[in-house]
Enzyme design. Structure first.
Site, PDB file in Angstrom:
ATOM      1  CG  HIS A 140       0.319   6.172  -0.745  1.00 61.86           C
ATOM      2  ND1 HIS A 140      -0.754   6.673  -1.442  1.00 61.86           N
ATOM      3  CD2 HIS A 140      -0.213   5.554   0.365  1.00 61.86           C
ATOM      4  CE1 HIS A 140      -1.877   6.392  -0.810  1.00 61.86           C
ATOM      5  NE2 HIS A 140      -1.570   5.694   0.282  1.00 61.86           N
ATOM      6  CG  HIS A 181      -1.806   1.184   1.325  1.00 62.69           C
ATOM      7  ND1 HIS A 181      -3.106   1.192   0.873  1.00 62.69           N
ATOM      8  CD2 HIS A 181      -1.591   2.437   1.833  1.00 62.69           C
ATOM      9  CE1 HIS A 181      -3.652   2.368   1.085  1.00 62.69           C
ATOM     10  NE2 HIS A 181      -2.749   3.149   1.670  1.00 62.69           N
ATOM     11  CD  GLU A 182       1.558   3.600   3.675  1.00 63.01           C
ATOM     12  OE1 GLU A 182       1.816   4.668   3.065  1.00 63.01           O
ATOM     13  OE2 GLU A 182       0.512   3.421   4.328  1.00 63.01           O
TER      14      GLU A 182
END
Length: 378
Positions: free
Chosen positions: A30, A26-27
């Site tokens: 980003h 997920h990170e």
């Protein structure tokens, strides 16, 4: 001491392994899109709180593993905190040469892309895992033919008959009897539409599965839908189906669509009074499920990782400040208005979002420990 070590290895380690993979992906979503858009990144952290291990890369980003392994974050240069609340005075505090690389100074569509990248990365992880498992292992299936219709059941009232071949449920293709069972089981007290073949003709039936409570192999109570049909499964009925690469893409997308739709329907049940709070779970319940699934083997744990990744991606898209969905709402409003919301409005929203997320965490933790373990109010 032995009990503690057993608990640690059986529940905590599988849970942290699954969660770390999901959070990292997920990170990283980003992070990568931010880097592609020239955003200066201050910190990439797995976990919260005090840093345990950390290092700086050549771009000045601090990579760290923190003490509380229940999430993570990417913090951009110019953010006031890990929740990416922008610092309005950041441009005055940094080197003027760095100002164009501040996240807050990127155009609104670049910021939308960076924020959306995290949940999208979770969805891609789910797709890749499910697709790889489908290609690598195929799936065992049984012909979707009704064997018996129980007297007085929902199925009998709807007009199902022995020998009917189920073709689809709510538009989802039924390739085996196991599909039919799963589609019905995940729709307790919700209307479903069946398409079936009978005597060479196609018929459509609408019915509402009754809600029943059952126990899984680990003794966990589950609320599922049941209509009252069965079939005897002989060894000769079970076949291994291996789709081709192109067909597997469609099957994987359909599976993801099914999970998203059923998850939304599950949450919607709480707004119409059908929801069961005991089915909600937080970190404790996820750890328990991870430990239980780990006993079934590595493949089962990988499959759980895919399902949790998708659900975390969906959860992060909820329009709640503090979550990615809340940021997206702010930026979409900015795109429509032509200017950002005031910092005061954004800060109020973040405080509200923080309170809401904290309340949800407290509730699910209470629900996990009280309902699941001590059986209070059962």
């Amino acid at each position: 001491m032995f009990d503690f070590v057993f608990w640690l290895l059986s529940y905590v380690v599988p849970f942290l392994a699954v969660l770390t993979v999901i959070v990292f992906v997920h990170e990283m979503g980003h992070y990568l899109v931010a880097r592609w858009n020239g955003v200066a990144i201050h910190t990439f952290s797995i976990g919260f709180g005090r840093e345990l291990i950390g290092w700086n890369d050549k771009h000045g980003t601090r990579w760290r593993i923190s003490a509380v392994p229940l999430g993570g974050y990417v913090r951009f240069v110019g953010d006031m905190n890990a929740a990416s609340l922008p610092d309005p005075a950041a441009a005055e505090k940094v080197d003027p040469a760095l100002a164009p690389h501040l996240f807050v100074n990127k155009n609104v569509w670049q910021r939308i892309a960076v924020v959306a990248a995290g949940p999208i990365a979770n969805v891609l992880l789910t797709f890749l895992i499910l697709y790889a498992l489908l290609l690598g292992y195929g799936r065992y299936t049984v012909p979707p033919v009704i064997g018996e219709v129980l007297p007085g059941s929902v199925a009998e009232a709807a007009g199902l008959e022995p020998g009917d071949t189920i073709q689809s449920v709510d538009g989802y293709a039924v390739r085996g009897f196991e599909d039919f069972q799963r589609y019905v089981a995940t729709a307790p007290e919700r209307q479903v539409t069946l398409s079936l073949a009978r005597d060479g003709a196609t018929e459509t039936l609408i019915l509402v599965p009754e809600a029943v409570e059952t126990e899984d192999r680990f003794g966990n109570t589950q609320r599922i839908g049941r209509i009252g049909v069965s079939r005897d499964i002989a060894e000769a009925d079970v076949t291994l189906y291996r789709p081709g690469p192109v067909e597997a893409v469609g099957m994987t997308f359909e599976e993801i669509r099914f999970i998203v739709e059923r998850t939304a329907a599950f949450l919607g049940d709480f707004f119409v009074g059908r929801g069961d709070v005991e089915q909600l779970g937080g970190p404790v319940k996820v750890a328990k499920v991870s430990g239980e699934v780990a006993t079934l083997g590595v493949i089962a744990l990988i499959n759980l990782t895919a399902l949790l990744s998708l659900n975390i991606g969906i959860f992060n898209l909820l329009p709640i400040p503090m979550l990615d969905g809340g940021h997206l709402v702010y930026y979409l409003l900015e795109a429509v208005r032509g200017r950002p919301l005031s910092m005061k409005v954004q800060e109020i929203g973040f405080r509200f979002g923080f309170a809401l997320v904290l309340a949800l965490m407290v509730f699910t933790l209470f629900n996990d420990t009280i309902f699941a373990y001590f059986g209070i109010f059962r």
